[in-house]
Design an enzyme around this catalytic site. Structure first.
Site, PDB file in Angstrom:
ATOM      1  N   ASN A   1      18.973 -12.951  -8.977  1.00 37.96           N
ATOM      2  CA  ASN A   1      19.788 -14.163  -8.856  1.00 37.96           C
ATOM      3  C   ASN A   1      19.115 -15.122  -7.866  1.00 37.96           C
ATOM      4  O   ASN A   1      19.558 -15.318  -6.743  1.00 37.96           O
ATOM      5  CB  ASN A   1      21.207 -13.804  -8.408  1.00 37.96           C
ATOM      6  CG  ASN A   1      22.164 -14.951  -8.564  1.00 37.96           C
ATOM      7  OD1 ASN A   1      21.767 -16.105  -8.676  1.00 37.96           O
ATOM      8  ND2 ASN A   1      23.450 -14.642  -8.549  1.00 37.96           N
TER       9      ASN A   1
ATOM     10  N   TYR B   1      21.767 -19.016  -0.233  1.00 42.57           N
ATOM     11  CA  TYR B   1      22.010 -18.253   0.991  1.00 42.57           C
ATOM     12  C   TYR B   1      20.937 -18.536   2.038  1.00 42.57           C
ATOM     13  O   TYR B   1      21.252 -18.709   3.221  1.00 42.57           O
ATOM     14  CB  TYR B   1      22.102 -16.757   0.692  1.00 42.57           C
ATOM     15  CG  TYR B   1      23.237 -16.399  -0.248  1.00 42.57           C
ATOM     16  CD1 TYR B   1      24.484 -16.997  -0.124  1.00 42.57           C
ATOM     17  CD2 TYR B   1      23.066 -15.467  -1.254  1.00 42.57           C
ATOM     18  CE1 TYR B   1      25.527 -16.669  -0.975  1.00 42.57           C
ATOM     19  CE2 TYR B   1      24.104 -15.135  -2.107  1.00 42.57           C
ATOM     20  CZ  TYR B   1      25.322 -15.737  -1.967  1.00 42.57           C
ATOM     21  OH  TYR B   1      26.356 -15.414  -2.799  1.00 42.57           O
TER      22      TYR B   1
ATOM     23  N   ILE C   1      31.283 -15.541  -4.092  1.00 41.47           N
ATOM     24  CA  ILE C   1      31.427 -16.994  -4.049  1.00 41.47           C
ATOM     25  C   ILE C   1      31.157 -17.467  -5.472  1.00 41.47           C
ATOM     26  O   ILE C   1      30.161 -17.079  -6.083  1.00 41.47           O
ATOM     27  CB  ILE C   1      30.482 -17.649  -3.015  1.00 41.47           C
ATOM     28  CG1 ILE C   1      30.716 -19.159  -2.972  1.00 41.47           C
ATOM     29  CG2 ILE C   1      29.030 -17.288  -3.250  1.00 41.47           C
ATOM     30  CD1 ILE C   1      30.079 -19.849  -1.780  1.00 41.47           C
TER      31      ILE C   1
ATOM     32  N   GLU D   1      25.418  -8.964  -0.202  1.00 40.63           N
ATOM     33  CA  GLU D   1      24.439  -8.384  -1.120  1.00 40.63           C
ATOM     34  C   GLU D   1      24.439  -9.239  -2.369  1.00 40.63           C
ATOM     35  O   GLU D   1      25.474  -9.772  -2.775  1.00 40.63           O
ATOM     36  CB  GLU D   1      24.764  -6.932  -1.442  1.00 40.63           C
ATOM     37  CG  GLU D   1      26.071  -6.770  -2.144  1.00 40.63           C
ATOM     38  CD  GLU D   1      26.562  -5.332  -2.161  1.00 40.63           C
ATOM     39  OE1 GLU D   1      27.222  -4.986  -3.154  1.00 40.63           O
ATOM     40  OE2 GLU D   1      26.307  -4.587  -1.214  1.00 40.63           O
TER      41      GLU D   1
END
Length: 136
Positions: free
Chosen positions: A101, A108, A62, A96
């Site tokens: 990050n 998420y 994404i 994953e």
């Protein structure tokens, strides 16, 4: 410029070209593929790319161009991607992400994903956090 070229430009900007144009094109054209996009002023600004096999989905990438970040676009793309995955029969989605990050992990988690495991040294310079979200 067609959508695959624009998608590849975003992939290079956001991920440094971890996928080749051929890889993206193959995935884009796959019957298992799920892709959602967001346009601003006629320009591709963001995309989410995943796949559904049997009852499982997987988010591959994404990406949002830097000038369009922090507007909730990625959150909307994830919701749309989840809807399309459900339509294809997915009950769960995995992903994953690099352990360093933190902004992606926060996104998420905000979107309902939970951390389920860590793959040590998955990337040359980092671990991978494996996350899942139930879709049904």
């Amino acid at each position: 410029m067609n959508n695959i070229e624009e998608l590849y430009a975003i992939e290079r900007e956001c991920f440094g070209g971890s996928w080749t144009m051929e890889m993206l094109r193959d995935e884009w054209e796959s019957l298992l593929s799920v892709t959602v996009t967001h346009f601003e002023d006629g320009r591709l600004a963001a995309f989410a790319l995943g796949r559904v096999a049997a009852d499982e989905g997987e988010l591959y990438q994404i990406g949002t161009l830097p000038e369009f970040r922090r507007r909730g676009i990625a959150e909307k793309l994830l919701a749309e991607l989840h809807d399309k995955m459900r339509e294809k029969g997915a009950a769960i989605c995995f992903l994953e992400v690099r352990s360093q990050n933190v902004s992606a992990i926060a996104l998420y988690e905000k979107c309902g994903y939970e951390r389920i495991s860590v793959r040590k040294k998955y990337y040359p310079d980092d671990d991978a956090v494996i996350m899942r979200r139930y879709l049904k």
